[in-house]
Structures are given as structure tokens and as C-alpha cells.
Motif scaffolding. Structure first.
Motif, PDB file in Angstrom:
ATOM      1  N   CYS A 156      28.687  30.133  75.475  1.00 47.28           N
ATOM      2  CA  CYS A 156      30.056  29.814  75.893  1.00 47.28           C
ATOM      3  C   CYS A 156      30.770  29.119  74.742  1.00 47.28           C
ATOM      4  CB  CYS A 156      30.013  28.903  77.115  1.00 47.28           C
ATOM      5  SG  CYS A 156      31.652  28.441  77.684  1.00 47.28           S
ATOM      6  N   ASN A 158      33.563  27.337  75.217  1.00 44.90           N
ATOM      7  CA  ASN A 158      34.261  26.143  75.689  1.00 44.90           C
ATOM      8  C   ASN A 158      33.389  24.912  75.451  1.00 44.90           C
ATOM      9  OD1 ASN A 158      36.599  27.445  76.625  1.00 44.90           O
ATOM     10  ND2 ASN A 158      35.482  28.135  78.427  1.00 44.90           N
ATOM     11  N   CYS A 160      33.319  21.994  77.835  1.00 47.50           N
ATOM     12  CA  CYS A 160      33.527  21.085  78.967  1.00 47.50           C
ATOM     13  C   CYS A 160      32.577  19.906  78.782  1.00 47.50           C
ATOM     14  CB  CYS A 160      33.252  21.801  80.284  1.00 47.50           C
ATOM     15  SG  CYS A 160      34.259  23.283  80.469  1.00 47.50           S
ATOM     16  N   CYS A 163      29.041  19.610  80.468  1.00 47.22           N
ATOM     17  CA  CYS A 163      28.184  20.794  80.507  1.00 47.22           C
ATOM     18  C   CYS A 163      27.271  20.902  79.291  1.00 47.22           C
ATOM     19  CB  CYS A 163      29.059  22.045  80.613  1.00 47.22           C
ATOM     20  SG  CYS A 163      28.103  23.554  80.732  1.00 47.22           S
ATOM     21  N   HIS A 242      36.027  31.502  84.104  1.00 48.75           N
ATOM     22  CA  HIS A 242      36.743  30.238  83.886  1.00 48.75           C
ATOM     23  C   HIS A 242      38.188  30.504  84.341  1.00 48.75           C
ATOM     24  CE1 HIS A 242      38.712  26.915  81.951  1.00 48.75           C
ATOM     25  NE2 HIS A 242      37.549  26.453  81.495  1.00 48.75           N
TER      26      HIS A 242
HETATM   27  S1  SF4 Z   1      31.288  24.561  82.375  1.00 44.71           S
HETATM   28 FE1  SF4 Z   1      32.601  24.860  80.554  1.00 44.71          FE
HETATM   29  S2  SF4 Z   1      31.236  24.712  78.776  1.00 44.71           S
HETATM   30 FE2  SF4 Z   1      29.952  24.989  80.603  1.00 44.71          FE
HETATM   31  S3  SF4 Z   1      29.586  27.197  80.710  1.00 44.71           S
HETATM   32 FE3  SF4 Z   1      31.366  26.778  82.009  1.00 44.71          FE
HETATM   33  S4  SF4 Z   1      33.164  27.036  80.686  1.00 44.71           S
HETATM   34 FE4  SF4 Z   1      31.332  26.896  79.333  1.00 44.71          FE
END
Ligand code: SF4
Length: 453
Positions: A156, A158, A160, A163, A242
Motif C-alpha cells: 500500500c 498510503n 495511515c 496501520c 480506500h
Molecule cells: S489502512 Fe491505510 S495504510 Fe493501511 S492498508 Fe489501508 S490504506 Fe494502506
């Protein structure tokens, strides 16, 4: 290696379950057979998850139980795979020196070689940082004859703050569209009627496949359409998108593709804009609700489920009230609710202002109570309706267990085999499931719309 049994314990999400099917396939290609008895096992695999609460404690607790087995039979090979293997690396064999192999999320294809090396040279570890072979390209021992997980991307992009996924699975890497379609075609030939496309952020699928210089764009809608065109596929699901990346072309593809089910898992995480910012989620609550309206307008009868985290560091009463407000307005069909717990290695783990446990518990109970009322009401709205159910297996009290296209769990009388489609009328509603009666034809036989055989 050939002969002997293997036993796998999976702690974690669908991605782990999918990996476990691949681990089983690899071990069977090496001549091992599945067993549920640790005493018969030559290889014992703990496939770990770093996302779930207390994952470390569960892993080291399980390894403690395995030590006497290893002491009694040093030929047993103990393997730790999955996200915790990737995250904890050398720590695992330092804390549990009886572990023979630590294999990270990117290194699964080499599992048989690692086991062989462990036999010859002692404990092994491979926690490489990059996926060279997609798990889906490995042999699999599927848990279900009618359903299959199909990995479309790993990792991923992102960040977050709660995470651990980017740390343990790396940046996003998409699988070639043709490979995904070819896998689904092969699955259908073997009787699979339902696939779930898997990715950490499934709707940015393909961004990393763009030709350099042409700009990155998601190809998820294209992928949905291509899988929908596979002859014989009846149901297509996907997790997890997402919200930020849920583009109009995906809504249109969902509406237009017959096999794409009317269900979206749309993770909210929090209804407070302040908390969303601290979580580094790129949307705000009003935008989220606007997207939800757009999806519901575009996909008739869609069911929406979500994830909500309660007690993120710094969450105030007002923040939590904002979450309750969004949950009320969103009218989710169901929600997976989590109490925040710090994951070492994530940005949020370093935040001060952790919310006291009893406050988190009280908020959590209120959220669950609200969501259960909403879920019950949404399920009641279905009573009397006719729905298509895919039989999954035996349910409670001699009933069958199946799912609607909207991913609602249904209990119904009958003896049909898993993989059979039935038409049924919803009789009763509960917060977490429906009850239904199969429709019968003029001869009194259940109306089965097709079978996976
Ligand atoms: S929570 Fe955020 S960082 Fe974790 S997999 Fe989902 S989009 Fe990616």
C-alpha cells in the motif's frame, strides 16, 4: 521434502488466509499432506498477522506451546510466516530458538528451499523487502471449492498512522491484468463461481503498472470489467477499497457488471475530521458521506459495511460523538468495530494522549449498540424480499448457511451442497444474519439457479 504431515495456523486477515492456501499448496507440492494433529506434523506453520490486537503475545504464546513438541521430536520443522515474521525478523529466533524458518511476506515462494536448508544447515530466515513472485502464482490448496481469493495487488502506498501494512507488505505492487483474468478462468474451470479480489487498497490497482511518462491511473474498473467477462463467473467481490480512491468509473463498472456483487466495504475509521487528520486519512466526514450517496445512487440495492476505530490517541468525547453522528447518517449494513491498540512500528504508537482503556470500552459499547440497531433495521427492510443465496455450508441447528449478493449471512433450511445458488424469501432479521425459506417450484423442489457441481 516428501512424506509426513503439515499443519498451518492462520492468525489474521483475508490476505493471510490467502497466503495460507499458498503455503499449503507449496507444502503439498513438496509431498506433505495436511493434518490437524500436531503429533503427526513434520512441518508446523504459524502464519501471523501484525494488524490484529495482541498479535505478538499470541505468536510467542503459541511458540511456547510448540517447544515441548520440538524437544520431543527435533525433526519437526517450525515455521513462522506472515506480517509478524516480516516485522520482527531476527527477534523471533532470538526469543524462540526452536523456530527453524522465519519467512517474510515477500519470500513465500522460497519456503521449500528454506525448509531444506534448515534441515542441512540449521535455522533460516528470509525477510526480503520485495515481492518477485506473486503469491497467486504459487500452487494453492483452496479451502473452498466454490469460492477463491484472488490477489490483485500487494502492499500500500498510503501511510495511515495506525496501520502496519506499509511496513510489512511494502509499497503497492499490482499484478498484470492478464494474469488475474487467467487465474479466474482457471478457477472457473475447476468449479469456482465466486471470487474475492484482494488488495490492501484494491481500487488503486494498476497505478504502478502505468507506462512511465503516461501518468499513473487506476485500472480497477477495467479489471472488474475484464473479470466480469470471464465465462461462468457468477459473483465478484473485492476488498478493501480506500474511500478516497473510489472513483466514478468503479461505481459505473459495479452497476454495469452483472457478476459484481452489490456490496462495498468502505472503511470510515472515524467520523471526526480532527481524528481523520491525525490518522492521515485523506478524506473528511462530509466528503465521505457524499461519496456514499454517490455510490448508493449508482449501484441499486448496494449494501455498505465499514471499519471504525474507537479510542484513537487524542480522541475526545466530541470526536466520538462525531463518529456516532456519521454512523447514524451513513446507515451502514454492518460495521467492524475495533478498539484502538498501539502497534509498535506505526506512527500512532508514538502519539501521546492515549485514551484510557475504560473510556475506550464505554465508547465501544455505545458504538456497537448503535450499529446493531441500524443493522437490524436494515435487515428488517429485507423481510419478505426474494434474494439469491449462494450456499456456503452447514449452518446452525441443521440449517444451511449462505450469503446474499449483498454479503448478508443467511440461515435457511435445506440440504443443498456448497456452491449451489438458491432463490429464497427472507423470513426473519437479526443484527448479524437473516433467516430465509427457499422458493419452491411447482413440484415443491427448491429453485436452484445453478450449481458449481
Ligand atoms: S489502512 Fe491505510 S495504510 Fe493501511 S492498508 Fe489501508 S490504506 Fe494502506
Amino acid at each position: 521434502m516428501s512424506g509426513g504431515g503439515y499443519l498451518i495456523r492462520t492468525f489474521g486477515c483475508q490476505m493471510n488466509e490467502h497466503d495460507s492456501e499458498r503455503i499449503a499448496g507449496l507444502l503439498e507440492s513438496g509431498g506433505l499432506v495436511r493434518t490437524e494433529d500436531a503429533g503427526d506434523a513434520k512441518v508446523i506453520v504459524l502464519n501471523t498477522c501484525a494488524v490484529r490486537e495482541n498479535a505478538d503475545n499470541r505468536l510467542y504464546g503459541s511458540l511456547g506451546h510448540l517447544k515441548p513438541i520440538k524437544d520431543a521430536n527435533p525433526d519437526v520443522r517450525i515455521v513462522v510466516a506472515g506480517c509478524l515474521a516480516q516485522k520482527d525478523r531476527g527477534i523471533i529466533q532470538r526469543r524462540a530458538p526452536w523456530v527453524d524458518v522465519v519467512v517474510g511476506t515477500h519470500a513465500l515462494p522460497g519456503l521449500l528451499d528454506l525448509l531444506k536448508q534448515a534441515e542441512d544447515d540449521g535455522p533460516q530466515m528470509d525477510v526480503r523487502e520485495y515481492t518477485e513472485v506473486f503469491p497467486s502464482a504459487l500452487p494453492a490448496r483452496r479451502e473452498s471449492r466454490h469460492h477463491a481469493w484472488v490477489s490483485v495487488s500487494v502492499g500500500c502506498d498510503n501511510r495511515c498512522t495506525f496501520c502496519i501494512v506499509p511496513l510489512v507488505r511494502g509499497v503497492q505492487r499490482s499484478r498484470a491484468l492478464g494474469d488475474v483474468v487467467a487465474e479466474v478462468q482457471g478457477l472457473v474451470r475447476r468449479g469456482v463461481v465466486e471470487v474475492t479480489l484482494l488488495g490492501q487498497n484494491v481500487n488503486t490497482y494498476g497505478r504502478d503498472l502505468s507506462v512511465p511518462g503516461s501518468g499513473s491511473r487506476s485500472r480497477f474498473a477495467e479489471l472488474l470489467r475484464a473479470v466480469n467477462d470471464v465465462e461462468g463467473i457468477r459473483r465478484i467481490r473485492f476488498i478493501s477499497p480506500h474511500p478516497h480512491d473510489f472513483t466514478d468509473d468503479v461505481v459505473e463498472a459495479m452497476a454495469e457488471c452483472d457478476a459484481v456483487c452489490e456490496h462495498i466495504h468502505f472503511p470510515l475509521q472515524s467520523g471526526s475530521d480532527r481524528v481523520l487528520r491525525a490518522m492521515r486519512r485523506s478524506y473528511r466526514s462530509e466528503r465521505y458521506l457524499g461519496w456514499l450517496d454517490r455510490i448508493r445512487a449508482g449501484v441499486r440495492g448496494v449494501a455498505v459495511t465499514t471499519d471504525v476505530i474507537v479510542g484513537f490517541p487524542g480522541e475526545t468525547d466530541a470526536d466520538f460523538e462525531a463518529t456516532l453522528d456519521v454512523v447514524r447518517r451513513a446507515e451502514f449494513d454492518a460495521a467492524f468495530t475495533f478498539q484502538y491498540s498501539s502497534r509498535p512500528g506505526t506512527a500512532a504508537a508514538t502519539l501521546e494522549d492515549q485514551v484510557p482503556k475504560e473510556v475506550v470500552q464505554e465508547r465501544f459499547d455505545r458504538l456497537v449498540e448503535l450499529q446493531e440497531r441500524i443493522s437490524l433495521q436494515r435487515n428488517r427492510d429485507l423481510v419478505g424480499r426474494t434474494v439469491e443465496i449462494l450456499v456456503e455450508g452447514d449452518g446452525r441447528k441443521g440449517n444451511l448457511r449462505g450469503r446474499t449478493r449483498t454479503n448478508k449471512l443467511v440461515h435457511l433450511p435445506g440440504t443443498q451442497a456448497p456452491g449451489t445458488f438458491l432463490q429464497a424469501r427472507v423470513r426473519g432479521a437479526h443484527p448479524h444474519h437473516l433467516t430465509a425459506d427457499p422458493m419452491r417450484d411447482a413440484l415443491g423442489l427448491p429453485v436452484a439457479t445453478a450449481s458449481s457441481g
